[in-house]
Design a protein around this motif. Sequence first.
Motif, PDB file in Angstrom:
ATOM      1  N   GLU A   1      -1.235  23.916 -67.118  1.00 39.73           N
ATOM      2  CA  GLU A   1      -2.344  24.288 -66.235  1.00 39.73           C
ATOM      3  C   GLU A   1      -2.499  23.271 -65.107  1.00 39.73           C
ATOM      4  N   PHE A   2      -2.464  21.994 -65.465  1.00 41.49           N
ATOM      5  CA  PHE A   2      -2.631  20.960 -64.446  1.00 41.49           C
ATOM      6  C   PHE A   2      -1.550  21.083 -63.377  1.00 41.49           C
ATOM      7  N   TYR A   3      -0.307  21.240 -63.794  1.00 33.87           N
ATOM      8  CA  TYR A   3       0.781  21.228 -62.816  1.00 33.87           C
ATOM      9  C   TYR A   3       0.867  22.518 -62.007  1.00 33.87           C
ATOM     10  N   THR A   4       0.381  23.629 -62.529  1.00 37.63           N
ATOM     11  CA  THR A   4       0.327  24.838 -61.710  1.00 37.63           C
ATOM     12  C   THR A   4      -0.774  24.725 -60.649  1.00 37.63           C
ATOM     13  N   VAL A   5      -1.893  24.104 -61.020  1.00 39.99           N
ATOM     14  CA  VAL A   5      -2.959  23.843 -60.043  1.00 39.99           C
ATOM     15  C   VAL A   5      -2.473  22.831 -59.003  1.00 39.99           C
TER      16      VAL A   5
ATOM     17  N   THR B   1      -9.493  16.339 -68.743  1.00 40.59           N
ATOM     18  CA  THR B   1     -10.455  17.209 -68.062  1.00 40.59           C
ATOM     19  C   THR B   1     -10.952  16.545 -66.782  1.00 40.59           C
ATOM     20  N   ILE B   2     -11.203  15.252 -66.849  1.00 36.11           N
ATOM     21  CA  ILE B   2     -11.623  14.503 -65.663  1.00 36.11           C
ATOM     22  C   ILE B   2     -10.519  14.546 -64.601  1.00 36.11           C
ATOM     23  N   ALA B   3      -9.281  14.386 -65.031  1.00 35.53           N
ATOM     24  CA  ALA B   3      -8.148  14.349 -64.098  1.00 35.53           C
ATOM     25  C   ALA B   3      -7.998  15.662 -63.342  1.00 35.53           C
ATOM     26  N   VAL B   4      -8.022  16.796 -64.046  1.00 34.02           N
ATOM     27  CA  VAL B   4      -7.845  18.084 -63.367  1.00 34.02           C
ATOM     28  C   VAL B   4      -9.060  18.417 -62.509  1.00 34.02           C
ATOM     29  N   THR B   5     -10.252  18.022 -62.957  1.00 35.95           N
ATOM     30  CA  THR B   5     -11.456  18.263 -62.165  1.00 35.95           C
ATOM     31  C   THR B   5     -11.429  17.433 -60.888  1.00 35.95           C
ATOM     32  N   LEU B   6     -10.994  16.186 -61.012  1.00 38.89           N
ATOM     33  CA  LEU B   6     -10.882  15.316 -59.837  1.00 38.89           C
ATOM     34  C   LEU B   6      -9.853  15.867 -58.855  1.00 38.89           C
ATOM     35  N   LEU B   7      -8.732  16.360 -59.372  1.00 36.36           N
ATOM     36  CA  LEU B   7      -7.711  16.980 -58.526  1.00 36.36           C
ATOM     37  C   LEU B   7      -8.298  18.136 -57.732  1.00 36.36           C
ATOM     38  N   VAL B   8      -9.045  19.003 -58.397  1.00 33.47           N
ATOM     39  CA  VAL B   8      -9.618  20.179 -57.750  1.00 33.47           C
ATOM     40  C   VAL B   8     -10.661  19.787 -56.709  1.00 33.47           C
ATOM     41  N   ILE B   9     -11.535  18.847 -57.046  1.00 32.00           N
ATOM     42  CA  ILE B   9     -12.597  18.435 -56.118  1.00 32.00           C
ATOM     43  C   ILE B   9     -12.017  17.772 -54.875  1.00 32.00           C
TER      44      ILE B   9
ATOM     45  N   SER C   1      -9.974  20.382 -52.814  1.00 33.80           N
ATOM     46  CA  SER C   1     -10.854  21.356 -52.173  1.00 33.80           C
ATOM     47  C   SER C   1     -11.573  20.734 -50.979  1.00 33.80           C
ATOM     48  N   PHE C   2     -12.008  19.493 -51.149  1.00 35.63           N
ATOM     49  CA  PHE C   2     -12.657  18.778 -50.042  1.00 35.63           C
ATOM     50  C   PHE C   2     -11.693  18.638 -48.863  1.00 35.63           C
ATOM     51  N   LEU C   3     -10.448  18.282 -49.139  1.00 35.96           N
ATOM     52  CA  LEU C   3      -9.455  18.136 -48.071  1.00 35.96           C
ATOM     53  C   LEU C   3      -9.188  19.465 -47.374  1.00 35.96           C
ATOM     54  N   TRP C   4      -9.174  20.551 -48.149  1.00 35.33           N
ATOM     55  CA  TRP C   4      -8.949  21.864 -47.546  1.00 35.33           C
ATOM     56  C   TRP C   4     -10.100  22.235 -46.612  1.00 35.33           C
TER      57      TRP C   4
ATOM     58  N   LEU D   1     -13.008  25.579 -57.967  1.00 40.26           N
ATOM     59  CA  LEU D   1     -14.114  24.624 -57.953  1.00 40.26           C
ATOM     60  C   LEU D   1     -15.168  24.966 -58.998  1.00 40.26           C
ATOM     61  N   ILE D   2     -15.577  26.222 -59.018  1.00 40.09           N
ATOM     62  CA  ILE D   2     -16.619  26.645 -59.949  1.00 40.09           C
ATOM     63  C   ILE D   2     -16.123  26.579 -61.389  1.00 40.09           C
ATOM     64  N   TYR D   3     -14.893  27.031 -61.631  1.00 42.24           N
ATOM     65  CA  TYR D   3     -14.365  27.061 -62.994  1.00 42.24           C
ATOM     66  C   TYR D   3     -14.175  25.650 -63.556  1.00 42.24           C
ATOM     67  N   PHE D   4     -13.488  24.800 -62.824  1.00 41.52           N
ATOM     68  CA  PHE D   4     -13.146  23.484 -63.376  1.00 41.52           C
ATOM     69  C   PHE D   4     -14.346  22.542 -63.413  1.00 41.52           C
TER      70      PHE D   4
END
Length: 214
Positions: A70-74, A119-127, A130-133, A159-162
Motif C-alpha cells: 500500500e505504501f509503495y503504490t501510494v 501509519t505515521i509514515a504513510v500519513t506523513l507521505l500523503v500530507i 498533497s500539500f506540494l500538489w 487525505l481523508i482516508y489516511f
Amino acid sequence: MEHLTFVNFVCLIGVIPLIIFLFNKRNNLETKYLLPFIVLMAFGGLYELFGYSLFKGSTKFWFRIYTLLEFYTVLYFYGKLLKNNLLYIGFGVIYFLLYFYLILDWSPSKKGFDDLPLTIAVTLLVIVSSFLWFLNVFKKIEDVPLYMRTSFYYISSFLIYFTGTFLVFIMGDYMFLDDSISRDKFWIIIVIFGLFLRLTLIFTVWKARVKLEH
C-alpha cells in the motif's frame, strides 16, 4: 452478522474501480498513475472475501504484505504526479528501513505488531505530497478549476482516508481500554473510511477523461 455483511460489501466494491479502468479506453494520465493502488485494492478486497478460506492463509501475513505494498503504490502515485524523484526515493528508503526494523521483531504468534510508526509514515507521505500538489496548482494559476481535475479527487480521498484512519489508530489504545466501547466499533470506523475511499475512486475513475485536463 450485520457488521460482517457491511465489511464484505466494502471489500467487494473495491474491485469496481479496476473494472471501470479496464473497460474505459480513455483513462487519463493521473488515473494510470493510480493503477497500482487500484489493482492492490481490488486484489486485497477479493483476498479478504475468498483468500482466507481458499488458501488457509494467515491474516497476519497478508496484512504485513498489504501494508508494505500500500505504501509503495501510494508513493508511486505521488512520485509520478509530482515528478520529485529525490524526495520519493528518500521516502521509500526510510519506509523500507523502518518496515525491515519492525518486521525483525515480529512473528505470527505474537499478539501484535506496532503499526503506529508505519501509519505515521504513510500519513506523513500523503500530507506532505498533497500539500506540494496544492502548492503547485496555486503557483501555476491555471484556468482549470479544482473540481475539474481528476487528481484533486484522488488526492482529497487519500487525505481523508489516511488522516482519518491515522486518528482512529491514535485513539485505538483509549478505545480498547474503555470496556463500554467494543472493538467492532473501532474496525467499523476504519471500514467506513475505506468505503469513502472506494466510492470516491469509483466516481473519479468513471468520470476521468483525457479531455478534462491538458
